[in-house]
Design a protein around this motif. Structure first.
Motif, PDB file in Angstrom:
ATOM      1  N   ALA A   9       0.875  -1.181   0.000  1.00  0.00           N
ATOM      2  CA  ALA A   9       0.000   0.000   0.000  1.00  0.00           C
ATOM      3  C   ALA A   9       0.904   1.220   0.000  1.00  0.00           C
ATOM      4  O   ALA A   9       1.847   1.296   0.799  1.00  0.00           O
ATOM      5  N   ILE A  16       5.550   4.263   2.148  1.00  0.00           N
ATOM      6  CA  ILE A  16       4.959   3.038   2.724  1.00  0.00           C
ATOM      7  C   ILE A  16       5.115   2.961   4.236  1.00  0.00           C
ATOM      8  O   ILE A  16       4.414   2.188   4.885  1.00  0.00           O
ATOM      9  N   ASP A  21       6.281   2.002  11.211  1.00  0.00           N
ATOM     10  CA  ASP A  21       4.835   1.767  11.181  1.00  0.00           C
ATOM     11  C   ASP A  21       4.269   2.217   9.831  1.00  0.00           C
ATOM     12  O   ASP A  21       4.998   2.706   8.969  1.00  0.00           O
ATOM     13  N   ARG A  47      12.822  -8.357   8.369  1.00  0.00           N
ATOM     14  CA  ARG A  47      12.812  -8.341   9.843  1.00  0.00           C
ATOM     15  C   ARG A  47      12.073  -7.120  10.408  1.00  0.00           C
ATOM     16  O   ARG A  47      11.329  -7.210  11.385  1.00  0.00           O
ATOM     17  N   THR A  49       9.629  -5.347   9.013  1.00  0.00           N
ATOM     18  CA  THR A  49       8.176  -5.492   8.808  1.00  0.00           C
ATOM     19  C   THR A  49       7.599  -6.480   9.814  1.00  0.00           C
ATOM     20  O   THR A  49       6.527  -6.268  10.385  1.00  0.00           O
ATOM     21  N   SER A  67      16.228 -12.246   7.837  1.00  0.00           N
ATOM     22  CA  SER A  67      17.177 -11.389   8.567  1.00  0.00           C
ATOM     23  C   SER A  67      18.551 -11.993   8.323  1.00  0.00           C
ATOM     24  O   SER A  67      18.675 -13.203   8.137  1.00  0.00           O
ATOM     25  N   ARG A  68      19.563 -11.136   8.320  1.00  0.00           N
ATOM     26  CA  ARG A  68      20.921 -11.683   8.169  1.00  0.00           C
ATOM     27  C   ARG A  68      21.472 -12.154   9.514  1.00  0.00           C
ATOM     28  O   ARG A  68      22.540 -12.751   9.566  1.00  0.00           O
ATOM     29  N   ILE A 101       5.655  -9.112   1.104  1.00  0.00           N
ATOM     30  CA  ILE A 101       4.799  -8.124   1.791  1.00  0.00           C
ATOM     31  C   ILE A 101       5.601  -6.954   2.376  1.00  0.00           C
ATOM     32  O   ILE A 101       5.067  -6.153   3.139  1.00  0.00           O
ATOM     33  N   GLY A 103       9.415  -4.929   3.896  1.00  0.00           N
ATOM     34  CA  GLY A 103       9.181  -3.555   3.526  1.00  0.00           C
ATOM     35  C   GLY A 103      10.028  -3.124   2.333  1.00  0.00           C
ATOM     36  O   GLY A 103      10.316  -3.924   1.420  1.00  0.00           O
ATOM     37  N   SER A 104      10.451  -1.892   2.397  1.00  0.00           N
ATOM     38  CA  SER A 104      11.142  -1.264   1.289  1.00  0.00           C
ATOM     39  C   SER A 104      12.373  -2.065   0.825  1.00  0.00           C
ATOM     40  O   SER A 104      12.565  -2.301  -0.368  1.00  0.00           O
ATOM     41  N   GLU A 105      13.176  -2.484   1.792  1.00  0.00           N
ATOM     42  CA  GLU A 105      14.419  -3.211   1.445  1.00  0.00           C
ATOM     43  C   GLU A 105      14.106  -4.500   0.697  1.00  0.00           C
ATOM     44  O   GLU A 105      14.822  -4.877  -0.239  1.00  0.00           O
ATOM     45  N   GLN A 109      14.664  -5.598  -3.527  1.00  0.00           N
ATOM     46  CA  GLN A 109      15.448  -6.761  -3.943  1.00  0.00           C
ATOM     47  C   GLN A 109      14.624  -7.817  -4.676  1.00  0.00           C
ATOM     48  O   GLN A 109      15.186  -8.791  -5.168  1.00  0.00           O
TER      49      GLN A 109
END
Ligand SMILES: NC(=O)c1ccc[n+]([C@@H]2O[C@H](COP(=O)([O-])OP(=O)(O)OC[C@H]3O[C@@H](n4cnc5c(N)ncnc54)[C@H](OP(=O)(O)O)[C@@H]3O)[C@@H](O)[C@H]2O)c1
Length: 163
Positions: A9, A16, A21, A47, A49, A67-68, A101, A103-105, A109
């Motif tokens: 969204a 976003i 949040d 991680r 999100t 997550s790394r 779903i 987030g940005s990162e 990718q």
């Protein structure tokens, strides 16, 4: 064959997120839409999100968190699947579709690997510090668009297919 889809969204400026949040707060119509699309599929999230949804599994879907940090992942409950790379997370899915779903990162990718983008476009701008990646218009065509209003803003449920 497993298909990779993105679902997000976004506000009028591609925003976003704000400080971990969602910028616009509660948006029940979008939650319903999100649920109807992702139910019984696999969702993959970053991680941050995962933390933004209170570190709680979304029911009736296979939840994958990336997550790394192996120590972080080892502390997550067993009913959520964890991977140290997006590639290995995607590879693990052999049945049904994948929904990325956020987030940005994670969007950044995976956008090049995705066949569809389900976008909720909110026709209003918000304070934000996290953004959806630029969508190259040459790569995507709109195949569906349903617009509506709630008490606070107009919005459109848009479906984009890779050209
Ligand atoms: N509007 C929307 O549709 C929507 C959807 C989702 C999220 N959001 C918002 O977006 C924000 C969070 O997005 P974000 O970009 O900051 O974080 P994010 O993408 O959710 O998570 C980033 C984290 O994912 C892990 N990661 C990233 N790339 C990885 C890779 N290749 N392999 C393994 N792990 C990887 C890293 O975790 P480690 O640091 O632990 O290694 C990284 O710090 C929040 O504000 C949230 O509310 C909005």
């Amino acid at each position: 064959m497993t298909q990779i889809n993105i679902i997000a969204a976004i506000g009028a400026n591609n925003e976003i997120g704000l400080n971990g949040d969602i910028p616009w707060g509660k948006f029940p119509e979008d939650l319903k839409h999100f649920k109807s699309l992702t139910i019984h599929s696999t969702i993959i999230m970053g991680r941050k999100t995962w933390e933004s949804i209170g570190c709680k599994k979304l029911p009736n879907r296979r939840n994958i968190v990336v997550s790394r940090d192996i120590n972080y992942l080892n502390k997550i409950k067993k009913d959520v699947n964890c991977f140290q790379s997006i590639k290995s997370a995607i590879k693990s899915v052999t049945i049904g579709d994948i929904f990325i779903i956020g987030g940005s990162e994670i969007y950044e990718q995976t956008i090049d690997l995705s066949k569809k983008i389900y976008l909720t476009q909110i026709h209003k701008s918000f304070d934000a510090n996290t953004y959806f990646p630029m969508i190259n218009d040459d790569d995507w065509k709109t195949v569906n668009c349903i617009s509506s209003f709630n008490n606070d803003f107009g919005y459109s449920f848009i479906e984009l297919d890779r050209v």
